[in-house]
Design a protein around this motif. Structure first.
Motif, mmCIF file in Angstrom:
data_model
loop_
_atom_site.group_PDB
_atom_site.id
_atom_site.type_symbol
_atom_site.label_atom_id
_atom_site.label_comp_id
_atom_site.label_asym_id
_atom_site.label_seq_id
_atom_site.Cartn_x
_atom_site.Cartn_y
_atom_site.Cartn_z
ATOM 1 N N ILE A 10 -32.641 -7.962 6.980
ATOM 2 C CA ILE A 10 -33.803 -7.798 8.025
ATOM 3 C C ILE A 10 -34.184 -6.372 7.921
ATOM 4 C CG2 ILE A 10 -33.738 -6.927 10.680
ATOM 5 C CD1 ILE A 10 -30.730 -8.348 10.315
ATOM 6 N N THR A 11 -35.674 -6.505 8.439
ATOM 7 C CA THR A 11 -36.762 -5.269 7.586
ATOM 8 C C THR A 11 -36.954 -4.742 9.491
ATOM 9 O OG1 THR A 11 -38.551 -6.878 8.048
ATOM 10 C CG2 THR A 11 -38.165 -6.785 6.031
ATOM 11 N N LEU A 30 -20.016 -3.413 11.240
ATOM 12 C CA LEU A 30 -20.823 -4.651 11.021
ATOM 13 C C LEU A 30 -21.039 -4.721 9.716
ATOM 14 C CD1 LEU A 30 -22.807 -4.437 14.064
ATOM 15 C CD2 LEU A 30 -21.106 -6.130 13.713
ATOM 16 N N PRO A 31 -21.011 -5.610 9.205
ATOM 17 C CA PRO A 31 -21.526 -6.006 7.701
ATOM 18 C C PRO A 31 -22.741 -5.741 7.222
ATOM 19 C CG PRO A 31 -21.727 -8.142 8.851
ATOM 20 C CD PRO A 31 -21.853 -7.091 9.809
ATOM 21 N N GLY A 32 -22.741 -5.014 5.882
ATOM 22 C CA GLY A 32 -24.234 -4.771 5.342
ATOM 23 C C GLY A 32 -24.296 -3.276 5.203
ATOM 24 N N ARG A 33 -25.802 -2.650 4.410
ATOM 25 C CA ARG A 33 -25.997 -1.438 4.149
ATOM 26 C C ARG A 33 -27.685 -2.003 4.257
ATOM 27 N NH1 ARG A 33 -27.284 -1.493 -1.763
ATOM 28 N NH2 ARG A 33 -27.233 -2.893 -2.105
ATOM 29 N N LEU A 34 -28.520 -0.738 4.197
ATOM 30 C CA LEU A 34 -29.636 -0.057 4.217
ATOM 31 C C LEU A 34 -29.721 -0.190 2.634
ATOM 32 C CD1 LEU A 34 -31.515 0.585 6.575
ATOM 33 C CD2 LEU A 34 -31.469 3.184 5.906
ATOM 34 N N ILE A 35 -30.916 -0.982 2.480
ATOM 35 C CA ILE A 35 -31.531 -1.173 1.275
ATOM 36 C C ILE A 35 -32.971 -0.671 1.109
ATOM 37 C CG2 ILE A 35 -30.178 -2.449 0.668
ATOM 38 C CD1 ILE A 35 -32.423 -5.080 0.195
ATOM 39 N N PRO A 36 -33.680 -0.587 -0.388
ATOM 40 C CA PRO A 36 -35.224 -0.771 -0.228
ATOM 41 C C PRO A 36 -35.534 -2.369 0.232
ATOM 42 C CG PRO A 36 -34.390 0.144 -1.715
ATOM 43 C CD PRO A 36 -33.219 0.291 -1.168
ATOM 44 N N VAL A 37 -36.813 -2.265 0.470
ATOM 45 C CA VAL A 37 -37.343 -3.747 0.761
ATOM 46 C C VAL A 37 -37.490 -4.116 -0.627
ATOM 47 C CG1 VAL A 37 -39.166 -4.983 1.694
ATOM 48 C CG2 VAL A 37 -38.367 -2.954 3.024
ATOM 49 N N PRO A 38 -36.802 -5.473 -0.606
ATOM 50 C CA PRO A 38 -36.789 -6.437 -1.798
ATOM 51 C C PRO A 38 -38.370 -6.193 -2.481
ATOM 52 C CG PRO A 38 -35.262 -7.270 -0.304
ATOM 53 C CD PRO A 38 -36.130 -6.094 0.639
ATOM 54 N N ARG A 39 -39.228 -6.185 -3.201
ATOM 55 C CA ARG A 39 -40.475 -6.953 -3.313
ATOM 56 C C ARG A 39 -41.008 -8.463 -3.333
ATOM 57 N NH1 ARG A 39 -40.180 -5.685 -9.870
ATOM 58 N NH2 ARG A 39 -37.742 -4.849 -8.894
ATOM 59 N N GLU A 40 -39.998 -9.524 -2.803
ATOM 60 C CA GLU A 40 -40.507 -10.771 -2.026
ATOM 61 C C GLU A 40 -41.067 -10.918 -0.851
ATOM 62 O OE1 GLU A 40 -37.483 -9.494 -3.831
ATOM 63 O OE2 GLU A 40 -36.487 -11.109 -5.555
ATOM 64 N N THR A 42 -42.762 -8.438 1.786
ATOM 65 C CA THR A 42 -43.953 -7.666 2.528
ATOM 66 C C THR A 42 -43.622 -7.220 4.348
ATOM 67 O OG1 THR A 42 -45.598 -8.918 2.104
ATOM 68 C CG2 THR A 42 -45.226 -7.573 0.270
ATOM 69 N N ALA A 43 -43.125 -5.593 4.087
ATOM 70 C CA ALA A 43 -42.763 -5.963 5.011
ATOM 71 C C ALA A 43 -42.714 -3.690 5.665
ATOM 72 C CB ALA A 43 -42.178 -6.869 6.317
ATOM 73 N N GLY A 44 -43.297 -3.776 6.850
ATOM 74 C CA GLY A 44 -42.823 -2.587 7.528
ATOM 75 C C GLY A 44 -42.052 -1.249 6.574
ATOM 76 N N CYS A 45 -41.104 -0.814 7.169
ATOM 77 C CA CYS A 45 -41.936 0.873 7.009
ATOM 78 C C CYS A 45 -40.901 1.210 5.225
ATOM 79 C CB CYS A 45 -40.603 1.455 7.475
ATOM 80 S SG CYS A 45 -38.825 1.396 7.556
ATOM 81 N N GLY A 46 -40.245 -0.189 4.126
ATOM 82 C CA GLY A 46 -39.988 0.039 2.991
ATOM 83 C C GLY A 46 -38.281 0.048 3.592
ATOM 84 N N LEU A 47 -37.465 0.055 4.451
ATOM 85 C CA LEU A 47 -36.200 0.288 4.790
ATOM 86 C C LEU A 47 -35.940 -1.786 5.463
ATOM 87 C CD1 LEU A 47 -35.206 3.816 5.788
ATOM 88 C CD2 LEU A 47 -35.148 2.661 3.308
ATOM 89 N N ALA A 48 -34.704 -1.831 4.490
ATOM 90 C CA ALA A 48 -34.249 -3.615 5.553
ATOM 91 C C ALA A 48 -32.454 -3.261 5.388
ATOM 92 C CB ALA A 48 -34.353 -4.403 4.312
ATOM 93 N N GLY A 65 -28.277 -6.551 21.801
ATOM 94 C CA GLY A 65 -27.491 -6.159 22.694
ATOM 95 C C GLY A 65 -27.761 -4.865 22.870
ATOM 96 N N GLU A 66 -28.105 -3.822 21.761
ATOM 97 C CA GLU A 66 -27.752 -2.641 21.860
ATOM 98 C C GLU A 66 -29.677 -1.984 21.697
ATOM 99 O OE1 GLU A 66 -26.465 1.627 20.913
ATOM 100 O OE2 GLU A 66 -26.018 -0.730 21.922
ATOM 101 N N GLY A 67 -30.221 -2.881 21.785
ATOM 102 C CA GLY A 67 -31.617 -2.365 22.553
ATOM 103 C C GLY A 67 -32.492 -2.869 21.206
ATOM 104 N N LEU A 68 -32.030 -2.681 19.710
ATOM 105 C CA LEU A 68 -32.915 -2.236 18.277
ATOM 106 C C LEU A 68 -34.072 -2.931 18.075
ATOM 107 C CD1 LEU A 68 -30.009 -0.620 16.907
ATOM 108 C CD2 LEU A 68 -31.174 0.551 17.868
ATOM 109 N N GLN A 69 -35.002 -3.199 18.099
ATOM 110 C CA GLN A 69 -35.845 -3.446 16.973
ATOM 111 C C GLN A 69 -35.981 -3.633 15.977
ATOM 112 O OE1 GLN A 69 -38.885 -2.004 19.322
ATOM 113 N NE2 GLN A 69 -38.818 -2.798 21.825
ATOM 114 N N TRP A 70 -36.491 -4.712 15.528
ATOM 115 C CA TRP A 70 -36.547 -4.463 13.884
ATOM 116 C C TRP A 70 -37.850 -5.795 13.579
ATOM 117 C CZ3 TRP A 70 -32.972 -7.122 17.014
ATOM 118 C CH2 TRP A 70 -33.065 -8.807 16.619
ATOM 119 N N ALA A 71 -38.760 -6.000 12.241
ATOM 120 C CA ALA A 71 -39.577 -6.147 12.654
ATOM 121 C C ALA A 71 -39.894 -8.331 11.739
ATOM 122 C CB ALA A 71 -40.808 -6.050 11.225
#
Length: 78
Positions: A10-11, A30-40, A42-48, A65-71
């Motif tokens: 999720i970018t 919730l499952p997951g972790r913050l990572i650099p956006v993979p090279r595959e 090209t989007a957003g701020c560089g974090l995913a 539900g929390e009102g958070l936005q993603w690209a």
């Protein structure tokens, strides 16, 4: 050698959005972790946010539900 597997990525448009999503997801367990956006991708701020693909069923409704936005969201092999 690391085994590549399908991952939900999720970018975000901004670093602020990515950090807010990380704080929310960690606080909610919730499952997951913050990572650099993979090279595959090209989007957003560089974090995913990276999570197992089956985590989508929980993550997307929780973020909405929390009102958070993603690209964008995409399942890729990384």
């Amino acid at each position: 050698m690391r085994i590549k597997r399908p991952t939900l990525v999720i970018t975000f448009h901004t670093t602020t959005q990515a950090m807010a999503a990380e704080a929310f997801c960690l606080a909610q367990g919730l499952p997951g972790r913050l990572i650099p956006v993979p090279r595959e991708i090209t989007a957003g701020c560089g974090l995913a946010w990276a999570a197992p693909p089956e985590g989508r069923e929980v993550l997307i409704p929780a973020l909405e539900g929390e009102g958070l936005q993603w690209a964008a969201e995409q399942v890729i092999t990384i």
